[in-house]
Enzyme design. Structure first.
Site, PDB file in Angstrom:
ATOM      1  N   GLU A   1     -38.656  29.562  -0.953  1.00  0.00           N
ATOM      2  CA  GLU A   1     -38.907  30.496  -2.051  1.00  0.00           C
ATOM      3  C   GLU A   1     -37.578  31.153  -2.369  1.00  0.00           C
ATOM      4  O   GLU A   1     -37.034  31.874  -1.539  1.00  0.00           O
ATOM      5  CB  GLU A   1     -39.936  31.557  -1.632  1.00  0.00           C
ATOM      6  CG  GLU A   1     -41.314  31.009  -1.325  1.00  0.00           C
ATOM      7  CD  GLU A   1     -42.061  30.533  -2.556  1.00  0.00           C
ATOM      8  OE1 GLU A   1     -41.558  30.703  -3.695  1.00  0.00           O
ATOM      9  OE2 GLU A   1     -43.153  29.969  -2.387  1.00  0.00           O
TER      10      GLU A   1
ATOM     11  N   LYS B   1     -36.853  35.150  11.933  1.00  0.00           N
ATOM     12  CA  LYS B   1     -35.541  35.789  11.882  1.00  0.00           C
ATOM     13  C   LYS B   1     -35.482  36.650  10.622  1.00  0.00           C
ATOM     14  O   LYS B   1     -35.405  36.132   9.514  1.00  0.00           O
ATOM     15  CB  LYS B   1     -34.433  34.732  11.810  1.00  0.00           C
ATOM     16  CG  LYS B   1     -33.064  35.344  11.975  1.00  0.00           C
ATOM     17  CD  LYS B   1     -31.960  34.551  11.313  1.00  0.00           C
ATOM     18  CE  LYS B   1     -31.819  34.851   9.855  1.00  0.00           C
ATOM     19  NZ  LYS B   1     -31.529  36.255   9.540  1.00  0.00           N
TER      20      LYS B   1
ATOM     21  N   CYS C   1     -38.022  39.111  -6.537  1.00  0.00           N
ATOM     22  CA  CYS C   1     -37.716  37.724  -6.931  1.00  0.00           C
ATOM     23  C   CYS C   1     -38.354  37.387  -8.259  1.00  0.00           C
ATOM     24  O   CYS C   1     -37.746  36.724  -9.100  1.00  0.00           O
ATOM     25  CB  CYS C   1     -38.160  36.752  -5.848  1.00  0.00           C
ATOM     26  SG  CYS C   1     -39.883  36.898  -5.395  1.00  0.00           S
TER      27      CYS C   1
ATOM     28  N   GLU D   1     -28.830  36.052 -12.007  1.00  0.00           N
ATOM     29  CA  GLU D   1     -29.836  36.947 -11.408  1.00  0.00           C
ATOM     30  C   GLU D   1     -29.157  38.237 -10.957  1.00  0.00           C
ATOM     31  O   GLU D   1     -28.340  38.223 -10.037  1.00  0.00           O
ATOM     32  CB  GLU D   1     -30.483  36.254 -10.198  1.00  0.00           C
ATOM     33  CG  GLU D   1     -31.574  37.080  -9.558  1.00  0.00           C
ATOM     34  CD  GLU D   1     -32.147  36.474  -8.269  1.00  0.00           C
ATOM     35  OE1 GLU D   1     -31.387  35.890  -7.472  1.00  0.00           O
ATOM     36  OE2 GLU D   1     -33.362  36.602  -8.069  1.00  0.00           O
TER      37      GLU D   1
HETATM   38  P1  NAD Z   1     -30.109  35.429   1.463  1.00  0.00           P
HETATM   39  O1  NAD Z   1     -30.253  34.028   1.043  1.00  0.00           O
HETATM   40  O2  NAD Z   1     -28.770  36.030   1.540  1.00  0.00           O
HETATM   41  O3  NAD Z   1     -30.751  35.656   2.919  1.00  0.00           O
HETATM   42  C1  NAD Z   1     -32.077  35.270   3.215  1.00  0.00           C
HETATM   43  C2  NAD Z   1     -32.178  34.983   4.692  1.00  0.00           C
HETATM   44  O4  NAD Z   1     -31.417  33.815   5.001  1.00  0.00           O
HETATM   45  C3  NAD Z   1     -31.658  36.085   5.593  1.00  0.00           C
HETATM   46  O5  NAD Z   1     -32.521  36.221   6.699  1.00  0.00           O
HETATM   47  C4  NAD Z   1     -30.311  35.540   6.030  1.00  0.00           C
HETATM   48  O6  NAD Z   1     -29.864  36.056   7.267  1.00  0.00           O
HETATM   49  C5  NAD Z   1     -30.597  34.067   6.142  1.00  0.00           C
HETATM   50  N1  NAD Z   1     -29.432  33.187   6.081  1.00  0.00           N
HETATM   51  C6  NAD Z   1     -28.191  33.466   5.640  1.00  0.00           C
HETATM   52  N2  NAD Z   1     -27.411  32.366   5.719  1.00  0.00           N
HETATM   53  C7  NAD Z   1     -28.179  31.374   6.213  1.00  0.00           C
HETATM   54  C8  NAD Z   1     -27.960  29.993   6.486  1.00  0.00           C
HETATM   55  N3  NAD Z   1     -26.780  29.408   6.277  1.00  0.00           N
HETATM   56  N4  NAD Z   1     -29.001  29.264   6.957  1.00  0.00           N
HETATM   57  C9  NAD Z   1     -30.218  29.817   7.148  1.00  0.00           C
HETATM   58  N5  NAD Z   1     -30.474  31.128   6.911  1.00  0.00           N
HETATM   59  C10 NAD Z   1     -29.471  31.898   6.442  1.00  0.00           C
HETATM   60  O7  NAD Z   1     -31.083  36.252   0.494  1.00  0.00           O
HETATM   61  P2  NAD Z   1     -31.241  37.825   0.381  1.00  0.00           P
HETATM   62  O8  NAD Z   1     -30.002  38.361  -0.245  1.00  0.00           O
HETATM   63  O9  NAD Z   1     -31.695  38.365   1.687  1.00  0.00           O
HETATM   64  O10 NAD Z   1     -32.461  37.954  -0.656  1.00  0.00           O
HETATM   65  C11 NAD Z   1     -32.292  38.011  -2.020  1.00  0.00           C
HETATM   66  C12 NAD Z   1     -32.602  36.682  -2.665  1.00  0.00           C
HETATM   67  O11 NAD Z   1     -33.882  36.227  -2.246  1.00  0.00           O
HETATM   68  C13 NAD Z   1     -32.695  36.753  -4.183  1.00  0.00           C
HETATM   69  O12 NAD Z   1     -32.045  35.631  -4.754  1.00  0.00           O
HETATM   70  C14 NAD Z   1     -34.184  36.681  -4.469  1.00  0.00           C
HETATM   71  O13 NAD Z   1     -34.500  36.191  -5.755  1.00  0.00           O
HETATM   72  C15 NAD Z   1     -34.645  35.808  -3.376  1.00  0.00           C
HETATM   73  N6  NAD Z   1     -36.069  36.029  -3.097  1.00  0.00           N
HETATM   74  C16 NAD Z   1     -36.971  35.052  -3.463  1.00  0.00           C
HETATM   75  C17 NAD Z   1     -38.323  35.251  -3.252  1.00  0.00           C
HETATM   76  C18 NAD Z   1     -39.327  34.211  -3.648  1.00  0.00           C
HETATM   77  O14 NAD Z   1     -40.467  34.294  -3.205  1.00  0.00           O
HETATM   78  N7  NAD Z   1     -38.979  33.225  -4.444  1.00  0.00           N
HETATM   79  C19 NAD Z   1     -38.763  36.441  -2.675  1.00  0.00           C
HETATM   80  C20 NAD Z   1     -37.818  37.404  -2.327  1.00  0.00           C
HETATM   81  C21 NAD Z   1     -36.466  37.175  -2.529  1.00  0.00           C
END
Ligand code: NAD
Length: 484
Positions: free
Chosen positions: A256, A183, A290, A388
């Site tokens: 992650e 997804k 990230c 962040e």
């Molecule tokens: P997000 O948490 O808003 O969304 C990530 C994914 O989760 C999306 O596909 C979203 O649709 C889904 N999602 C949303 N609500 C959900 C729920 N209740 N249950 C399951 N899935 C759900 O994150 P984002 O804004 O897309 O990405 C940015 C964040 O990701 C930043 O905090 C960044 O640091 C982190 N990030 C971490 C890594 C890593 O490897 N550690 C890599 C990239 C990004």
């Protein structure tokens, strides 16, 4: 009602339409949602919005495909994965262009390398094996540790590196014998849908399915009884929801999540020589990284000269539409993040912190552009230091004492990555060893490899990706005890 369509994956420049990929077929949906180009702020495509039933179909197909896929064995799965890498290679240019259109990142310096790295990783990981380990072998007894596939893996991905972060999950999951449903983020569904379409022409039905839609699909996946593991990349806040929801079915989890990485420039550093690395470590991908440098600690002895050189370098970088080959810094990916990053700028202004560069958003400009902003020595308690930012803003922070800067770096609830920079490598390594992070680089940043574990400490993660450790997490450790 869903419609099943012919597989069509050959156009050189892809302009839609986009379909879900379920059970080897391209599937239409009754609902769609708009996808915005962040460089213009305009809708440029529509993505299919999967229903709950369509998600169920994808999981059912993955479950059905699992037995025969797992039974193929590593060598035959490797052939399939290499064929997939070949197919992606043929579509490399269109995938990169699509990535720039939906994500905003510069085509030449970010999108093309992201697609290239993804393809290369599929090939490299396909060649890896997880052998049976002999735990004990004596006259009376033999104990073996097998690493069997888990079943259906649910992958949930964010919008900052939509191709790489998804394919980082696909390759190790599939080579170990699992099947997968992905997804993508609702903000960047297209490149994932597209590499999913391409997969259907190469992989057996059900092995890799893609369902795009709103955030509500995420909880459906994390609660789904037929998904064995969730591999999630996203924010820490969402990760906590994933943990709660996955508890009911005791799913395996790899998470992650967010970070607030510190870079520490040691008193002896050749700081002039590393300005570019530090700048891109912080501002690459418009700071939506990230493991980006989110706090830049420099020693007081060279602080003013460092800040001036950093700002000079920043001024030379062109910001704009990533399709323009001269552009090095693209927009922030979406309106929600744009508004969030602006709250950091508001806080900086309200508190009167010193802004060495940027700080003002041009409201007349279309697209989600935040100018590269350098904040000079705000207090440690500032929002830009504590939280962040995930945008092109970086605080340069002054320190006097190594013990003090280690303490400040470690105080964060996050512990994703970090970096230490100095001429005396041993001294820098000694500091690196004391950082409470999942990864730390010394005199380099963001180098990665398929055998290099990647994961977060504290609230930045659970489990790891890559490396033997990461690949094992796509398997079930099964102990076989044999009496002789
Ligand atoms: P997000 O948490 O808003 O969304 C990530 C994914 O989760 C999306 O596909 C979203 O649709 C889904 N999602 C949303 N609500 C959900 C729920 N209740 N249950 C399951 N899935 C759900 O994150 P984002 O804004 O897309 O990405 C940015 C964040 O990701 C930043 O905090 C960044 O640091 C982190 N990030 C971490 C890594 C890593 O490897 N550690 C890599 C990239 C990004």
């Amino acid at each position: 009602m869903a419609t099943v369509l012919e597989k069509t994956v050959t156009s050189p420049i892809f302009d839609g339409p986009y379909y879900l990929s379920i059970d080897g077929k391209l599937v239409q949906t009754s609902d769609t949602f708009p996808v915005i180009n962040p460089a213009t702020g305009q809708v440029f495509a529509h993505a299919p919005a999967a229903s709950a039933e369509q998600l169920d179909s994808a999981v059912a197909a993955a479950k059905k495909a699992f037995k025969s896929w797992a039974a193929l064995g590593y060598d035959r799965r490797e052939i399939y994965l290499n064929a997939y890498a070949d197919a992606l290679q043929q579509h490399r240019d269109e995938l990169a262009q699509l990535l720039t259109l939906e994500q905003g990142k510069p085509l030449k310096t970010m999108a093309e390398p992201e697609v290239d790295m993804s393809i290369s990783w599929i090939r490299q990981i396909a060649a890896r094996r997880i052998p049976v380990e002999i735990v004990e072998d004596n006259d009376s007894h033999r104990v073996e540790l097998h690493h069997t596939p888990l079943g259906v893996i649910g992958a949930i991905t964010p919008w900052n590196f939509p191709v790489l972060l998804a394919l980082w999950k696909v390759a190790p999951a599939l080579i170990a014998g699992n099947t997968m449903v992905i997804k993508p983020s609702p903000f960047t569904p297209l490149s994932t849908l597209r590499f999913g379409q391409i997969a259907q022409s190469v992989l057996p039905p059900g092995v890799l399915s893609i369902v795009s839609g709103g955030n509500e699909l995420g909880p459906q996946m994390t609660a789904h009884p037929d998904i064995a593991k969730i591999s999630f990349t996203g924010s820490t806040e969402t990760g906590k929801h994933v943990i709660r929801s996955a508890a009911a079915t005791v799913k395996r989890l790899t998470l992650e999540m967010g970070g607030n990485d510190a870079a520490i420039v040691m008193p002896d550093a050749d700081w002039q020589a590393i300005i570019a690395q530090l700048f891109w470590g912080a501002i690459g991908n418009s700071g939506q990284w990230c493991v980006g440098i989110k706090r830049l600690y420099v020693h007081r002895s060279f602080h003013p000269a460092f800040a001036a050189a950093f700002v000079d370098y920043a001024k030379q970088q062109k910001m704009g539409n990533g399709l323009d080959h001269e552009v090095m810094v693209g927009p922030v990916q979406n309106k929600m993040q744009f508004d969030k990053v602006k709250t950091f700028l508001d806080d900086i202004k309200r508190n009167g912190y010193t802004v060495a560069l940027g700080g003002e958003v041009d409201d007349n400009r279309s697209g989600y552009f935040i100018p590269v902003t350098v904040v000079d020595n705000p207090p440690e308690s500032a929002m830009i230091v504590q939280q962040e930012q995930f945008g092109p803003i970086v605080p340069i922070l002054v320190y006097d004492d190594i013990e003090d800067v280690i303490e400040r770096a470690n105080v964060s609830p996050f512990g994703l990555g970090g970096s230490v920079w100095g001429r005396d490598t041993q001294a820098a390594v000694a500091v690196a060893n004391r950082l409470e992070t999942g990864m730390v680089w010394v005199n380099e940043i963001h180098t990665q490899g398929i055998d290099v574990p990647f994961g977060g400490h504290k609230q930045s993660g659970l489990g790891t990706e890559h490396g033997h450790e990461g690949r094992l997490l796509f398997t079930n450790p099964k102990t076989v005890l044999i009496k002789k």
